[in-house]
Scaffold this active site. Structure first.
Site, PDB file in Angstrom:
ATOM      1  N   ASP A 196       2.648   5.510  -7.043  1.00 24.52           N
ATOM      2  CA  ASP A 196       3.987   5.223  -6.022  1.00 24.52           C
ATOM      3  C   ASP A 196       5.079   5.435  -7.016  1.00 24.52           C
ATOM      4  O   ASP A 196       6.184   5.196  -6.589  1.00 24.52           O
ATOM      5  CB  ASP A 196       3.840   4.319  -5.320  1.00 24.52           C
ATOM      6  CG  ASP A 196       3.127   4.638  -3.881  1.00 24.52           C
ATOM      7  OD1 ASP A 196       3.321   5.919  -3.683  1.00 24.52           O
ATOM      8  OD2 ASP A 196       2.223   3.752  -3.509  1.00 24.52           O
ATOM      9  N   HIS A 252       0.948  -0.931  -0.247  1.00 22.08           N
ATOM     10  CA  HIS A 252      -0.002   0.143  -0.058  1.00 22.08           C
ATOM     11  C   HIS A 252       0.884   1.317  -0.083  1.00 22.08           C
ATOM     12  O   HIS A 252       1.605   1.316  -0.906  1.00 22.08           O
ATOM     13  CB  HIS A 252      -0.723  -0.019   1.300  1.00 22.08           C
ATOM     14  CG  HIS A 252      -2.196   0.764   1.310  1.00 22.08           C
ATOM     15  ND1 HIS A 252      -2.410   1.606   0.111  1.00 22.08           N
ATOM     16  CD2 HIS A 252      -3.125   1.025   2.243  1.00 22.08           C
ATOM     17  CE1 HIS A 252      -3.486   2.352   0.478  1.00 22.08           C
ATOM     18  NE2 HIS A 252      -3.874   2.043   1.887  1.00 22.08           N
ATOM     19  N   HIS A 288      -2.418  -2.038  -9.639  1.00 21.73           N
ATOM     20  CA  HIS A 288      -3.295  -1.605  -8.816  1.00 21.73           C
ATOM     21  C   HIS A 288      -4.593  -2.460  -8.740  1.00 21.73           C
ATOM     22  O   HIS A 288      -5.061  -2.988  -9.663  1.00 21.73           O
ATOM     23  CB  HIS A 288      -3.568  -0.191  -9.297  1.00 21.73           C
ATOM     24  CG  HIS A 288      -4.120   0.961  -8.214  1.00 21.73           C
ATOM     25  ND1 HIS A 288      -5.526   0.636  -7.849  1.00 21.73           N
ATOM     26  CD2 HIS A 288      -3.531   1.419  -7.227  1.00 21.73           C
ATOM     27  CE1 HIS A 288      -5.819   1.548  -6.768  1.00 21.73           C
ATOM     28  NE2 HIS A 288      -4.763   2.178  -6.389  1.00 21.73           N
TER      29      HIS A 288
HETATM   30  N1  ACO Z   1       4.756  -6.909 -10.768  1.00 22.41           N
HETATM   31  C1  ACO Z   1       4.628  -8.017 -11.274  1.00 22.41           C
HETATM   32  N2  ACO Z   1       3.243  -8.739 -11.606  1.00 22.41           N
HETATM   33  C2  ACO Z   1       2.244  -8.360 -10.826  1.00 22.41           C
HETATM   34  C3  ACO Z   1       2.398  -6.974 -10.135  1.00 22.41           C
HETATM   35  C4  ACO Z   1       3.653  -6.243 -10.045  1.00 22.41           C
HETATM   36  N3  ACO Z   1       3.729  -4.964  -9.548  1.00 22.41           N
HETATM   37  N4  ACO Z   1       1.238  -6.454  -9.519  1.00 22.41           N
HETATM   38  C5  ACO Z   1       0.286  -7.658 -10.035  1.00 22.41           C
HETATM   39  N5  ACO Z   1       1.078  -8.540 -10.694  1.00 22.41           N
HETATM   40  C6  ACO Z   1       0.407  -9.945 -11.365  1.00 22.41           C
HETATM   41  C7  ACO Z   1       0.441 -11.001 -10.496  1.00 22.41           C
HETATM   42  O1  ACO Z   1       1.389 -11.661 -10.078  1.00 22.41           O
HETATM   43  C8  ACO Z   1      -1.037 -11.515 -10.870  1.00 22.41           C
HETATM   44  O2  ACO Z   1      -0.368 -12.384 -12.013  1.00 22.41           O
HETATM   45  P1  ACO Z   1      -1.249 -13.671 -12.126  1.00 22.41           P
HETATM   46  O3  ACO Z   1      -2.520 -13.665 -12.725  1.00 22.41           O
HETATM   47  O4  ACO Z   1      -0.397 -14.343 -13.182  1.00 22.41           O
HETATM   48  O5  ACO Z   1      -1.081 -14.469 -10.760  1.00 22.41           O
HETATM   49  C9  ACO Z   1      -1.665 -10.426 -11.844  1.00 22.41           C
HETATM   50  O6  ACO Z   1      -0.666  -9.389 -11.957  1.00 22.41           O
HETATM   51  C10 ACO Z   1      -2.936  -9.687 -10.856  1.00 22.41           C
HETATM   52  O7  ACO Z   1      -2.327  -9.259  -9.615  1.00 22.41           O
HETATM   53  P2  ACO Z   1      -3.012  -9.388  -8.285  1.00 22.41           P
HETATM   54  O8  ACO Z   1      -2.000  -9.418  -7.200  1.00 22.41           O
HETATM   55  O9  ACO Z   1      -4.364 -10.406  -8.478  1.00 22.41           O
HETATM   56  O10 ACO Z   1      -3.525  -7.717  -7.919  1.00 22.41           O
HETATM   57  P3  ACO Z   1      -4.377  -7.314  -6.879  1.00 22.41           P
HETATM   58  O11 ACO Z   1      -5.310  -6.158  -7.415  1.00 22.41           O
HETATM   59  O12 ACO Z   1      -4.471  -8.187  -5.765  1.00 22.41           O
HETATM   60  O13 ACO Z   1      -3.001  -6.410  -6.397  1.00 22.41           O
HETATM   61  C11 ACO Z   1      -1.392  -4.554  -6.080  1.00 22.41           C
HETATM   62  C12 ACO Z   1      -2.802  -4.897  -6.538  1.00 22.41           C
HETATM   63  C13 ACO Z   1      -1.230  -5.290  -4.480  1.00 22.41           C
HETATM   64  C14 ACO Z   1      -1.285  -3.087  -6.093  1.00 22.41           C
HETATM   65  C15 ACO Z   1      -0.412  -5.145  -6.984  1.00 22.41           C
HETATM   66  O14 ACO Z   1      -0.580  -4.906  -8.203  1.00 22.41           O
HETATM   67  C16 ACO Z   1       1.032  -5.044  -6.449  1.00 22.41           C
HETATM   68  O15 ACO Z   1       1.528  -5.814  -5.427  1.00 22.41           O
HETATM   69  N6  ACO Z   1       1.871  -4.074  -6.752  1.00 22.41           N
HETATM   70  C17 ACO Z   1       3.049  -3.799  -6.305  1.00 22.41           C
HETATM   71  C18 ACO Z   1       2.991  -2.858  -4.806  1.00 22.41           C
HETATM   72  C19 ACO Z   1       2.555  -1.608  -5.279  1.00 22.41           C
HETATM   73  O16 ACO Z   1       3.188  -0.688  -6.040  1.00 22.41           O
HETATM   74  N7  ACO Z   1       1.512  -1.042  -4.264  1.00 22.41           N
HETATM   75  C20 ACO Z   1       0.989   0.277  -4.448  1.00 22.41           C
HETATM   76  C21 ACO Z   1      -0.452   0.263  -4.846  1.00 22.41           C
HETATM   77  S1  ACO Z   1      -0.921   1.920  -4.913  1.00 22.41           S
HETATM   78  C22 ACO Z   1      -1.394   2.320  -3.409  1.00 22.41           C
HETATM   79  O17 ACO Z   1      -1.360   1.452  -2.532  1.00 22.41           O
HETATM   80  C23 ACO Z   1      -1.094   3.555  -3.308  1.00 22.41           C
END
Ligand code: ACO
Length: 429
Positions: A363, A267, A307
């Site tokens: 971010d 987050h 996201h």
């Molecule tokens: N890098 C690589 N792969 C990713 C990323 C990433 N940053 N984010 C998602 N994926 C992939 C997942 O592995 C998943 O792949 P799969 O379908 O093969 O299993 C797919 O994309 C879907 O991802 P989920 O984890 O289901 O997406 P969710 O909505 O649960 O997660 C989140 C969203 C937590 C923001 C995620 O994208 C993440 O961890 N990003 C990196 C951390 C980040 O930048 N957080 C800031 C968010 S903005 C904020 O809070 C202000």
């Protein structure tokens, strides 16, 4: 006839009519779907709230597919260009842009609440010198509530508004004092002549000068970043604010809980994680290798990408990219920017990221700006928390006047053992 859903329960052959309002059905309406009289009734299973509206809210609108973000109907792009954070906080809290006298009063109220009770300094001093500023912020905000026991009276609207002003005003002082303590510098007190972001810079960076003059470009950049981070509807920390606040605890405790949720690397901690990642990559030449590792699913994520809600370019990331250029004109270019741009270029054209609709989020670039402004990495999430306080409080204030409000209490699907009798220690395997 109003919109409705007809559900046939194939276990019993019975049909049920469930009303649809605002594109939603009420989960509680499913409870009447039973196989027998003593059946509890049907529930929905939705871990992580992927498809469950937990409240009605008039504050922030997001269309994640189109990349739209609006506060109280105003597009984020217009607010970033024309408003100030203080005005935006008022808008989030009270629903409309303030008139001139309202804005003057609001500005005055925030400015004149920035001083902390001197007693609080002994708490700050008690932290180990290298304690993380977010952990300090969480504890200090919770402790601040003990100075205002009247804040427990959350049913009194006037009392609530007083606490809202106090928290928004004092969070910059708490953040800056914690930073100064961490680096062993004397605390710099608020200066009421300065703007909200200018005052924060003053308390962070003032040395021996009698009057600190913030660089106008950096002060403006910080103000825009504050606007962009002020609210984002029902995200993890706001959900924490509402859930904890629903127990009718005082707002200081609820804000501390929300800040704890924000601290996590998925987050608000992501801006710090982005810089760690860029440092680890080290140079543009290593970007393809890093992308390979992310795609190989070795538990490496491209931080600052993806996201829960945006399946398009995060509109805040677009604005931040522009702000970054303005800041780098003053501070010089952040050398990590080239790595970030190359990561973005490759990711946006790579099938893995395109298929999963992974775009830069707010971010991805914010950390680069903070770093260029000489704000240390551990403070990045604090810089997210400062403006988000107004969003949390707006959501809390709205929640408390919601006729549907009840203490937050999810259900579970129990997967544990059936009833069994206690076994004496001597008789256990
Ligand atoms: N890098 C690589 N792969 C990713 C990323 C990433 N940053 N984010 C998602 N994926 C992939 C997942 O592995 C998943 O792949 P799969 O379908 O093969 O299993 C797919 O994309 C879907 O991802 P989920 O984890 O289901 O997406 P969710 O909505 O649960 O997660 C989140 C969203 C937590 C923001 C995620 O994208 C993440 O961890 N990003 C990196 C951390 C980040 O930048 N957080 C800031 C968010 S903005 C904020 O809070 C202000």
């Amino acid at each position: 006839m109003a919109d409705s859903l007809t559900i046939t329960d194939n276990r019993t052959g019975k049909s049920y009519e469930v009303p649809i309002n605002d594109g939603t059905i009420k989960a509680i309406d499913l409870r009447k779907i039973k196989v027998s009289d003593d059946d509890f009734g049907l529930m929905t299973y939705d871990p992580a709230f992927l498809n469950t509206a937990a409240c009605r809210s008039a504050i922030t609108f997001i269309d994640g597919d189109k990349g739209i973000l609006e506060y109280r109907g105003y597009p984020i792009e217009q607010l970033a260009e024309k408003s100030t954070y203080i005005e935006t906080a008022y808008l989030l809290l009270y629903g409309d842009l303030p008139t001139k006298p309202q804005l003057e009063q609001w500005n005055h109220d925030i400015t004149y609440h920035t001083i902390l009770n001197e007693n609080l300094k002994s708490l700050l001093d008690a932290f180990r010198y290298n304690a993380h500023p977010m952990a300090r912020l969480i504890s200090t905000v919770a402790a601040l509530g003990t100075f205002y026991p009247e804040a427990k009276d959350i049913s009194d609207n006037e009392m609530r508004q007083k606490q809202i002003q106090r928290i928004i005003a004092k969070v910059i002082t708490i953040a800056a004092f914690n930073y100064r303590h961490r680096i062993g510098m004397p605390y710099a007190y608020p200066d009421n002549d300065l703007s909200y972001p200018g005052n924060f810079l003053n308390m962070m960076f003032r040395m021996t000068e009698t009057k600190y003059k913030p660089n106008p470009a950096l002060e403006h950049a910080l103000d825009v970043l504050f606007i962009l981070h002020a609210d984002h509807e029902q995200n993890c920390s706001t959900a924490a604010m509402r859930s904890v606040g629903s127990s009718e605890v005082d707002p200081y405790s609820a804000v501390a809980a929300a800040a704890a949720a924000l601290y996590g690397p998925l987050h608000g901690g992501a801006n710090e994680a982005v810089i760690h990642m860029l440092n680890e990559i080290g140079s543009v030449a290593h970007v393809p290798d890093f992308i390979k590792r992310v795609k190989a699913g070795e538990g490496v994520k491209l931080m600052g990408f993806g996201h829960r809600v945006y399946k398009n370019y995060d509109p805040r990331a677009k604005i931040i990219k522009k702000v970054a250029d303005e800041v780098f004109d003053v501070t010089g270019r952040n050398p990590l920017l080239d790595i970030a741009l190359e990561l973005e270029r490759i990711a946006l054209s790579d099938d893995y990221f395109v298929k999963r609709k992974l775009y830069p989020n707010v971010d991805f670039y914010s950390g680069l700006i903070y770093q260029a402004m000489a704000i240390p990495m551990e403070m990045f999430t604090v810089l997210f928390a400062i403006p988000r306080v107004s969003g949390w409080l707006a959501q809390w204030n709205e929640m408390l006047s919601d006729p549907d409000l009840k203490i937050s209490r999810p259900r579970q699907i129990f997967t544990g053992s059936e009833r069994r009798d206690y076994v004496d220690l001597k008789k256990r395997g």
